[in-house]
Design a protein around this motif. Structure first.
Motif, PDB file in Angstrom:
ATOM      1  N   LEU A 216       1.026  -1.324   0.078  1.00  0.00           N
ATOM      2  CA  LEU A 216       0.022  -0.061  -0.428  1.00  0.00           C
ATOM      3  C   LEU A 216       0.577   1.438  -0.151  1.00  0.00           C
ATOM      4  CD1 LEU A 216      -2.723  -0.859   2.557  1.00  0.00           C
ATOM      5  CD2 LEU A 216      -2.687  -1.493   0.091  1.00  0.00           C
ATOM      6  N   GLY A 217       0.604   2.281  -1.180  1.00  0.00           N
ATOM      7  CA  GLY A 217       1.379   3.701  -0.591  1.00  0.00           C
ATOM      8  C   GLY A 217       0.660   4.464  -0.004  1.00  0.00           C
ATOM      9  N   ARG A 218      -0.628   4.849  -0.847  1.00  0.00           N
ATOM     10  CA  ARG A 218      -1.028   6.409  -0.864  1.00  0.00           C
ATOM     11  C   ARG A 218      -2.419   5.901  -0.037  1.00  0.00           C
ATOM     12  NH1 ARG A 218      -2.094   8.260  -6.888  1.00  0.00           N
ATOM     13  NH2 ARG A 218      -2.282   6.260  -6.822  1.00  0.00           N
ATOM     14  N   SER A 219      -2.571   4.910  -0.329  1.00  0.00           N
ATOM     15  CA  SER A 219      -3.981   4.414   0.708  1.00  0.00           C
ATOM     16  C   SER A 219      -3.098   4.348   2.749  1.00  0.00           C
ATOM     17  CB  SER A 219      -4.516   3.175  -0.316  1.00  0.00           C
ATOM     18  OG  SER A 219      -3.356   2.178  -0.042  1.00  0.00           O
ATOM     19  N   ALA A 220      -2.143   4.019   2.541  1.00  0.00           N
ATOM     20  CA  ALA A 220      -1.869   3.730   3.436  1.00  0.00           C
ATOM     21  C   ALA A 220      -2.051   4.908   4.789  1.00  0.00           C
ATOM     22  CB  ALA A 220      -0.690   3.349   3.926  1.00  0.00           C
ATOM     23  N   LEU A 221      -2.199   6.430   3.878  1.00  0.00           N
ATOM     24  CA  LEU A 221      -2.323   7.277   4.452  1.00  0.00           C
ATOM     25  C   LEU A 221      -3.798   7.465   3.687  1.00  0.00           C
ATOM     26  CD1 LEU A 221       0.675   9.625   2.968  1.00  0.00           C
ATOM     27  CD2 LEU A 221       0.696   8.851   4.878  1.00  0.00           C
ATOM     28  N   ALA A 222      -4.163   7.607   3.274  1.00  0.00           N
ATOM     29  CA  ALA A 222      -5.750   8.060   2.881  1.00  0.00           C
ATOM     30  C   ALA A 222      -6.583   6.685   4.402  1.00  0.00           C
ATOM     31  CB  ALA A 222      -6.651   7.918   1.635  1.00  0.00           C
ATOM     32  N   PRO A 224      -5.417   5.067   7.763  1.00  0.00           N
ATOM     33  CA  PRO A 224      -4.878   4.404   7.762  1.00  0.00           C
ATOM     34  C   PRO A 224      -5.201   3.167   8.456  1.00  0.00           C
ATOM     35  CG  PRO A 224      -5.296   6.489   9.043  1.00  0.00           C
ATOM     36  CD  PRO A 224      -6.132   6.497   8.268  1.00  0.00           C
ATOM     37  N   TRP A 225      -6.570   2.383   8.309  1.00  0.00           N
ATOM     38  CA  TRP A 225      -7.243   1.336   8.920  1.00  0.00           C
ATOM     39  C   TRP A 225      -7.470   0.287   8.557  1.00  0.00           C
ATOM     40  CZ3 TRP A 225      -6.991   6.104  12.212  1.00  0.00           C
ATOM     41  CH2 TRP A 225      -6.728   5.510  13.343  1.00  0.00           C
ATOM     42  N   LEU A 226      -7.055   1.094   6.842  1.00  0.00           N
ATOM     43  CA  LEU A 226      -7.584   0.022   6.098  1.00  0.00           C
ATOM     44  C   LEU A 226      -6.288  -1.190   5.946  1.00  0.00           C
ATOM     45  CD1 LEU A 226      -8.455  -0.693   3.035  1.00  0.00           C
ATOM     46  CD2 LEU A 226      -6.456   0.026   1.713  1.00  0.00           C
ATOM     47  N   ALA A 227      -4.791  -1.023   6.153  1.00  0.00           N
ATOM     48  CA  ALA A 227      -4.088  -2.402   6.379  1.00  0.00           C
ATOM     49  C   ALA A 227      -4.675  -3.365   7.505  1.00  0.00           C
ATOM     50  CB  ALA A 227      -2.943  -2.156   6.546  1.00  0.00           C
ATOM     51  N   PRO A 228      -4.848  -3.369   8.293  1.00  0.00           N
ATOM     52  CA  PRO A 228      -5.931  -3.536   9.561  1.00  0.00           C
ATOM     53  C   PRO A 228      -7.250  -4.305   9.158  1.00  0.00           C
ATOM     54  CG  PRO A 228      -4.828  -1.305  10.118  1.00  0.00           C
ATOM     55  CD  PRO A 228      -4.846  -1.574   9.140  1.00  0.00           C
ATOM     56  N   ARG A 229      -7.766  -3.595   8.280  1.00  0.00           N
ATOM     57  CA  ARG A 229      -8.869  -4.140   8.387  1.00  0.00           C
ATOM     58  C   ARG A 229      -8.741  -5.422   6.634  1.00  0.00           C
ATOM     59  NH1 ARG A 229     -10.961   0.507   6.814  1.00  0.00           N
ATOM     60  NH2 ARG A 229     -11.480   0.411   4.853  1.00  0.00           N
ATOM     61  N   ILE A 230      -7.802  -4.881   5.898  1.00  0.00           N
ATOM     62  CA  ILE A 230      -7.346  -6.572   5.437  1.00  0.00           C
ATOM     63  C   ILE A 230      -7.170  -7.499   5.737  1.00  0.00           C
ATOM     64  CG2 ILE A 230      -5.436  -7.250   3.233  1.00  0.00           C
ATOM     65  CD1 ILE A 230      -5.233  -4.140   2.081  1.00  0.00           C
ATOM     66  N   ARG A 239     -15.560  -8.481   8.100  1.00  0.00           N
ATOM     67  CA  ARG A 239     -15.260  -7.260   7.420  1.00  0.00           C
ATOM     68  C   ARG A 239     -15.517  -6.252   8.439  1.00  0.00           C
ATOM     69  NH1 ARG A 239     -16.970  -5.811   2.079  1.00  0.00           N
ATOM     70  NH2 ARG A 239     -16.044  -3.397   2.192  1.00  0.00           N
ATOM     71  N   LEU A 240     -14.376  -5.568   8.795  1.00  0.00           N
ATOM     72  CA  LEU A 240     -14.531  -4.995  10.039  1.00  0.00           C
ATOM     73  C   LEU A 240     -15.173  -3.428   9.027  1.00  0.00           C
ATOM     74  CD1 LEU A 240     -11.162  -4.812  11.702  1.00  0.00           C
ATOM     75  CD2 LEU A 240     -13.366  -5.609  12.605  1.00  0.00           C
ATOM     76  N   PRO A 241     -15.658  -2.388  10.333  1.00  0.00           N
ATOM     77  CA  PRO A 241     -16.171  -1.624   9.735  1.00  0.00           C
ATOM     78  C   PRO A 241     -15.666  -0.073   8.903  1.00  0.00           C
ATOM     79  CG  PRO A 241     -17.061  -1.679  12.185  1.00  0.00           C
ATOM     80  CD  PRO A 241     -16.047  -2.480  11.304  1.00  0.00           C
ATOM     81  N   GLU A 242     -15.703   0.762   7.963  1.00  0.00           N
ATOM     82  CA  GLU A 242     -14.837   1.311   7.409  1.00  0.00           C
ATOM     83  C   GLU A 242     -14.377   2.951   8.728  1.00  0.00           C
ATOM     84  OE1 GLU A 242     -13.840   1.757   4.199  1.00  0.00           O
ATOM     85  OE2 GLU A 242     -15.503  -0.364   4.317  1.00  0.00           O
ATOM     86  N   THR A 243     -13.099   3.316   7.579  1.00  0.00           N
ATOM     87  CA  THR A 243     -12.835   3.944   8.657  1.00  0.00           C
ATOM     88  C   THR A 243     -14.062   5.169   8.919  1.00  0.00           C
ATOM     89  OG1 THR A 243     -10.931   2.944   8.652  1.00  0.00           O
ATOM     90  CG2 THR A 243     -10.698   6.073  10.114  1.00  0.00           C
ATOM     91  N   THR A 244     -14.022   5.682  10.180  1.00  0.00           N
ATOM     92  CA  THR A 244     -14.591   6.694  10.371  1.00  0.00           C
ATOM     93  C   THR A 244     -14.191   7.773  10.517  1.00  0.00           C
ATOM     94  OG1 THR A 244     -14.445   6.781  12.931  1.00  0.00           O
ATOM     95  CG2 THR A 244     -16.245   5.753  11.924  1.00  0.00           C
TER      96      THR A 244
END
Ligand SMILES: Cc1cc2nc3c(=O)[nH]c(=O)nc-3n(C[C@H](O)[C@H](O)[C@H](O)COP(=O)(O)O)c2cc1C
Length: 320
Positions: A216-222, A224-230, A239-244
């Motif tokens: 992950l590049g920009r999305s890690a910043l966009a 920050p909970w994408l990697a933990p969700r994956i 599926r964890l809920p989307e980042t609020t």
């Protein structure tokens, strides 16, 4: 990511389980051996044993250059300072870098990619791995496979492929199926990179590229909970809920607090806006906050106006 993800950001992004490794901003190598302070500046984690973030995620040191001899000398320097691996950047599209024969400009000549990787590989004498990062080419994809094979022949232990050419910059789409074509022609592990902004994109990138791992590049910043969700999804299928927004605001606030301990407030204001600008990608709420604060110059006012919810971000994630 140069100018965007420093040691402090790596620390914040790896606090929750998600990432397996991180990479420093590139250390620009021209024709000399750089002094240790340059390496410590890019990778303060070199003073930790192991060289990892506070939460124990390894930090790989990245070099960018074209002169095999200088790259080798600097790889030796990195090894002497305790680096756990050396990554070579053949993906940077910046005009200035390319004009000076660095980053993606080498993709026009696979032989030069080979010479660079080989020189570093020989310098490291198998003590730590050398890895590489490429794009699919400079202007077109004709040499994508040849460049990937050049990294392998040079001794790379792993290859990250950003699914775009240099001329495509960061314009969507990233060609994940092309990463798959490259993967099929080498035997080292290939990591898919580019435009993985969501869980769905993660799955699609894996399916089309056939790669087990992604970067992950920009999305890690966009987000920050994408990697933990994956990671959570990989482990449980849930599926964890989307980042609020409160979660995002909370990480920005923590970031500002840590950065202002060693940087002037005006610099921290720019850094906060830079991160917020990344968060706007695909997130209207973050966009609205960015629009509201983009002209503010006082750090405390800016942070107050981000409307921090009292809920702790981890609590918000782990409640499901
Ligand atoms: C501002 C910026 C700085 C970057 N710096 C680096 C870098 O230092 N080293 C590197 O390998 N890639 C760097 N990249 C490229 C990213 O790592 C990644 O390959 C690219 O953005 C595509 O992935 P993404 O769509 O997930 O962002 C940078 C990208 C951006 C936008």
């Amino acid at each position: 990511m140069e100018g965007v993800i420093d040691a402090l950001t790596r620390d914040l992004l790896t606090r929750e389980a998600g990432f397996d490794w991180t990479v420093t901003e590139f250390v620009r190598v021209v024709d000399t051996r750089l002094p240790p302070r340059v390496f410590y500046k890019h990778c303060p984690e070199l003073t930790n044993r192991p060289v990892a973030t506070a939460s124990g995620i390894p930090v790989h040191l990245q070099l960018l250059g074209s002169d095999p001899k200088a790259l080798a000398e600097n790889a030796r320097q990195a090894l002497a300072l305790g680096a756990v691996s050396v990554d070579l950047n053949f993906g940077c599209p910046a005009k200035l870098v390319n004009r000076h024969d660095g980053g993606a400009s080498l993709l026009r000549r696979p032989e030069r990619v080979y010479q660079a990787v080989k020189a570093v590989s020989e310098a490291l004498e198998g003590q730590i791995p050398v890895t590489a990062k490429i794009r699919l080419g400079f202007s077109d994809r004709r040499l994508a496979v040849a460049c990937a094979q050049a990294t392998q022949a040079g001794g790379a232990a792993r290859l990250v492929v950003h699914g775009r050419t240099r001329d495509e910059g960061y314009r969507p789409p990233a060609h994940w199926e092309w990463i798959g074509r490259v993967r099929q022609q080498v035997s080292i592990p290939v990591v898919a990179n580019g435009d993985i902004w969501t869980l769905e994109a993660y799955w699609k990138a894996r399916t089309l590229s056939g790669c087990r791992d992604v970067m992950l590049g920009r999305s890690a910043l966009a987000d920050p909970w994408l990697a933990p969700r994956i990671r959570h999804w990989q482990r449980t299928g849930e599926r964890l809920p989307e980042t609020t927004w409160p979660m995002r605001a909370s990480v920005i606030k923590e970031y500002a607090h840590l950065q202002r301990q060693h940087l002037p407030d005006r610099v921290v204001v720019s850094l906060v806006k830079q991160w917020l600008a990344q968060m706007r990608q695909g997130n209207e709420e973050a966009n609205q906050h960015f629009q509201r604060v983009k002209r503010l110059t006082d750090l405390d006012t800016l942070l107050k106006s981000l409307v921090i919810d009292t809920a702790h971000p981890e609590a918000a994630v782990s409640c499901h």
